[in-house]
Design a protein around this motif. Structure first.
Motif, short mmCIF file in Angstrom:
data_model
loop_
_atom_site.label_atom_id
_atom_site.label_comp_id
_atom_site.label_asym_id
_atom_site.label_seq_id
_atom_site.Cartn_x
_atom_site.Cartn_y
_atom_site.Cartn_z
N GLY A 73 38.35 -7.86 29.03
CA GLY A 73 38.79 -9.01 28.23
C GLY A 73 38.31 -9.01 26.80
O GLY A 73 38.46 -10.01 26.10
N GLU A 74 37.74 -7.87 26.32
CA GLU A 74 37.26 -7.84 24.94
C GLU A 74 38.42 -8.02 23.97
O GLU A 74 38.33 -8.78 23.01
CB GLU A 74 36.54 -6.50 24.66
N GLU A 75 39.50 -7.32 24.25
CA GLU A 75 40.63 -7.30 23.30
C GLU A 75 41.33 -8.65 23.20
O GLU A 75 42.03 -8.90 22.23
CB GLU A 75 41.63 -6.20 23.68
N GLN A 76 41.16 -9.51 24.20
CA GLN A 76 41.80 -10.82 24.14
C GLN A 76 40.88 -11.88 23.53
O GLN A 76 41.32 -12.96 23.18
CB GLN A 76 42.22 -11.27 25.55
N ASN A 81 38.61 6.09 22.30
CA ASN A 81 37.48 5.73 21.44
C ASN A 81 37.13 4.25 21.63
O ASN A 81 35.96 3.88 21.74
CB ASN A 81 37.87 6.02 19.98
N ASP A 82 38.18 3.40 21.70
CA ASP A 82 38.03 1.94 21.82
C ASP A 82 38.53 1.48 23.17
O ASP A 82 39.68 1.16 23.32
CB ASP A 82 38.80 1.29 20.66
N ASP A 83 37.71 1.42 24.21
CA ASP A 83 36.31 1.70 24.11
C ASP A 83 35.85 2.47 25.33
O ASP A 83 34.83 2.16 25.94
CB ASP A 83 35.55 0.38 23.91
N ALA A 84 36.66 3.51 25.71
CA ALA A 84 36.17 4.40 26.75
C ALA A 84 34.86 5.05 26.30
O ALA A 84 33.97 5.31 27.12
CB ALA A 84 37.21 5.46 27.09
N ASN A 135 28.09 -0.93 22.63
CA ASN A 135 28.69 0.28 22.06
C ASN A 135 30.20 0.12 22.06
O ASN A 135 30.82 0.02 23.11
CB ASN A 135 28.30 1.51 22.88
N ASP A 136 30.80 0.08 20.88
CA ASP A 136 32.23 -0.15 20.78
C ASP A 136 32.76 0.71 19.63
O ASP A 136 32.39 0.50 18.48
CB ASP A 136 32.48 -1.64 20.54
N ILE A 137 33.61 1.68 19.99
CA ILE A 137 34.14 2.67 19.04
C ILE A 137 32.99 3.59 18.57
O ILE A 137 32.59 3.61 17.42
CB ILE A 137 34.87 2.01 17.84
N VAL A 138 32.48 4.33 19.53
CA VAL A 138 31.40 5.30 19.23
C VAL A 138 31.87 6.73 19.51
O VAL A 138 31.09 7.59 19.86
CB VAL A 138 30.10 4.98 20.01
N GLY A 176 29.63 -1.69 27.17
CA GLY A 176 30.83 -1.27 26.46
C GLY A 176 31.99 -1.96 27.14
O GLY A 176 31.85 -2.45 28.26
N HIS A 177 33.17 -2.04 26.46
CA HIS A 177 34.30 -2.69 27.14
C HIS A 177 35.26 -1.63 27.66
O HIS A 177 35.61 -0.69 26.95
CB HIS A 177 34.97 -3.75 26.27
N TYR A 178 35.65 -1.80 28.94
CA TYR A 178 36.51 -0.78 29.56
C TYR A 178 37.99 -1.11 29.43
O TYR A 178 38.84 -0.30 29.78
CB TYR A 178 36.10 -0.52 31.01
ZN LIG Z 1 36.63 -2.37 20.99
#
Ligand SMILES: [Zn+2]
Length: 473
Positions: free
Chosen positions: A207-210, A175-178, A235-238, A155-157
Motif C-alpha cells: 500500500g505504499e504507492e496508494q 528498483n521501486d521497491d523490490a 529502503n526505497d529505490i536502492v 521496504g515496500h513490496y
Molecule cells: Zn517506492
C-alpha cells in the motif's frame, strides 16, 4: 570542497581517536585530533561475518523473483486463484513469507514469521475496500532485559505502473521497491545466523504507492502497543539505477534522509526546540549520524551514506514518514540519482527511450552494499546497550562549564558512557570523551557554543544512539 573535506576529517577523528587525544581535544575543542583508521579491536566479529555473507547473487534472485509476479499493485487480485497463477500482490507476499520461513528453518526456528493486515476502506487511490497485508519476521533478542528493544528494517513490496489502477499490465518495480524488499530479506537471511541482545524486525509492507497505508497501519500498531522501537531503516529505490549513458549516477553513494523538526513534535516540544536550537537533533537525525559512523567502522571501499538533512526528497514522501508521524526515529535510504523513466512507468520504448522499472537497470552489487550498511546498523544497535535515560544539562547557575547528568542505561549492558559534542554549525559529532561508568560529568565547554549528547557503551565497544539532553533548572 574544502569544507566537505574538513567535515570528513572531523568525523573520522570522532570515531577513532584515543582517550588521550580526546582529552586534549576537550581542552582545545577547535582542533579535533587527526584522522586515523578504525581500530580492528572495535569490530564485532559477528557483524563482520554477517556482512561477509551478504550476497549480490541472492539479492538478484530475490528481485528477479519479485518481478516475476508481473504486477504487484496493492489493488491487484490476491484470490487463491491469483496466488496459484503466480501473479499479483497475493502471490508476492506468500513468497516473501515463505522466504522468511525458509531462513527461520535454517536457524532452528529463530524467526517468528507473521503478517499484519487490515481492510483499507475506499480513500486516496483506493476505490473499493482493499486488504493491506504487511509481512514480517522477528529475530527476538536473546537478553531478557533488552529483548523489548526493537530495531526494524523495511521496504515496500507493492509496485505500480503509469496508472495507479492498472493491475493487468506489467509493473515490474525492480528498483521501486523490490530492491528495498530484497534488502529487508537479505538482512533477515544473514542476521538470523547470529544472536543479538535486542530484537530485530524485518518488514515488507504493501500500500505504499496508494498512500503509505501498510506503514501507517504498522507504525500505529507499534505506537498503540508501546513498542520500544529505537530505529526504523526504510529502503526505497536502492537499486543504484544504471541507465546506459548516465554518467552522473554514483554507485559509491546512498542517500540517507532524516527529518529535522520532528513531525510528531508537540507545541511544547517545538517551543523548547526553538529555544535550544534543537532543529538539527531529532532522534531520526541522530540515527542518520549513527548510520554514517557505522559505515566508517564496518564498510571498506568507497561506498557509504550521504546524509541529507531533509525529511525526504523535495516534496516527496515514503514509508519512514509514517513511522516519524507515530513518533519513531526513522530514515530513508535511496540511491544517489533516480531515473524517472524507470519509475511508475508502463514498460515501453518511445523515441528510443526505454521506460519501465526493469531488473536490467538494477546494480546488484550496489544493492548488496546498501544491505551491508543496513545489516551493520541493525546489528550494531541490537548489540548495543539501551541509550542512557533522562539525560539533562544543568542550568540552575549561569556558568561557562557544562554539567550533564543521566540515569543508567536500562537493561544492564552498559559498561560506561561517552559524552559527544560538536559545534552548532557542524553536521556530525566532532568530539567524544569516555567518562566511565558514572551518571554525571562536567566539561570545560560552554553549553552556549556546542551541542552535547550522551551515549552508552558496552565492554566490546558497541555504542547506543546518543541522547541530546533536555535542560534542567
Ligand atoms: Zn517506492
Amino acid at each position: 570542497m574544502l569544507v566537505r573535506l574538513s567535515f570528513r576529517a572531523a568525523a573520522r577523528s570522532f570515531f577513532t581517536a584515543s582517550a588521550l587525544l580526546l582529552g586534549l581535544a576537550a581542552a582545545a575543542a577547535q582542533t579535533p585530533p587527526p584522522a586515523r583508521p578504525a581500530r580492528k579491536a572495535d569490530l564485532d566479529p559477528h557483524i563482520v561475518a554477517a556482512l561477509k555473507a551478504v550476497s549480490a547473487a541472492q539479492i538478484k534472485a530475490d528481485i528477479v523473483k519479485l518481478v516475476s509476479f508481473y504486477n504487484r499493485s496493492t489493488l491487484s487480485p490476491a484470490t487463491p486463484e491469483a496466488i496459484q497463477s503466480g501473479r499479483g500482490i497475493g502471490a508476492a507476499r506468500e513468497w516473501i513469507q515463505a522466504e522468511f520461513e525458509r531462513y527461520s528453518k535454517e536457524c532452528g526456528g529463530c524467526l517468528e514469521v507473521k503478517t499484519e493486515s487490515y481492510v483499507q476502506p475506499p480513500g486516496e487511490r483506493v476505490q473499493s475496500p482493499t486488504e493491506i497485508v504487511d509481512v514480517y519476521a522477528v529475530l527476538k533478542g536473546t537478553d531478557e532485559a533488552n529483548a523489548g528493544r526493537i530495531v526494524l528494517v523495511t521496504g515496500h513490496y507493492d509496485s505500480r505502473n503509469s496508472d495507479n489502477y492498472n493491475t493487468t499490465d506489467a509493473a515490474p518495480g525492480a528498483n521501486d521497491d523490490a530492491s528495498g524488499t530484497a534488502v529487508s530479506l537479505e538482512c533477515a537471511r544473514v542476521l538470523s545466523k547470529h544472536k543479538f541482545p535486542a530484537t530485530i524486525i524485518f518488514l515488507a509492507v504493501a500500500g505504499e504507492e496508494q498512500g503509505l497505508y501498510g506503514s501507517k497501519h504498522f507504525a500505529e500498531m507499534a505506537k498503540a502497543e508501546k513498542w520500544e522501537l529505537e530505529a526504523v531503516l526504510d529502503n526505497d529505490i536502492v537499486g543504484g539505477n544504471k541507465t546506459p549513458g548516465d554518467k552522473l549516477q554514483d554507485p559509491s553513494i546512498v542517500r540517507v534522509f532524516s527529518e529535522g523538526v520532528p513531525d510528531a513534535a508537540s507545541d511544547r516540544d517545538l517551543r523548547l526546540l526553538r529555544a535550544l536550537g534543537g532543529e538539527n537533533d531529532s532522534s531520526s537525525r541522530e540515527l542518520a549520524r549513527y548510520i554514517r559512523e557505522t559505515s566508517r567502522t564496518y564498510l571498506s571501499g568507497p561506498f557509504g551514506p550521504k546524509l541529507i538533512f531533509r525529511r525526504d526528497r523535495y516534496l516527496r514522501g515514503g514509508d519512514h514518514t509514517a513511522f516519524n508521524d507515530a513518533g519513531f526515529a526513522a530514515v530513508r535510504f535511496t540511491e544517489y540519482r533516480e531515473d524517472f523513466n524507470h519509475q511508475h512507468q508502463n514498460v515501453r520504448t518511445e523515441n528510443g527511450i526505454e521506460y519501465g522499472d526493469l531488473p536490467k537497470f538494477v546494480d546488484y552489487d550496489y544493492v548488496a552494499n546498501v544491505a551491508r550498511l543496513n545489516a551493520a546498523t541493525l546489528a550494531s544497535l541490537a548489540s548495543a546497550p539501551a541509550p542512557p535515560a533522562t539525560v539533562r544539562l544543568l542550568t540552575r547557575n549561569l556558568e561557562n562549564d557544562s554539567t550533564l547528568t543521566w540515569e543508567p542505561s536500562p537493561g544492564g549492558l552498559a559498561a560506561g558512557y561517552e559524552v559527544v559534542w560538536r559545534a552548532t554549525t557542524a553536521p556530525y559529532w566532532e568530539n567524544v570523551v569516555p567518562v566511565g561508568n558514572v551518571t554525571r560529568y562536567t566539561l570545560k565547554q560552554s553549553k552556549d557554543n556546542v551541542i552535547f549528547a550522551v551515549r552508552a557503551v558496552d565492554n566490546s565497544g558497541h555504542r547506543s544512539l546518543p541522547v541530546v539532553p533536555l535542560p534542567e533548572r
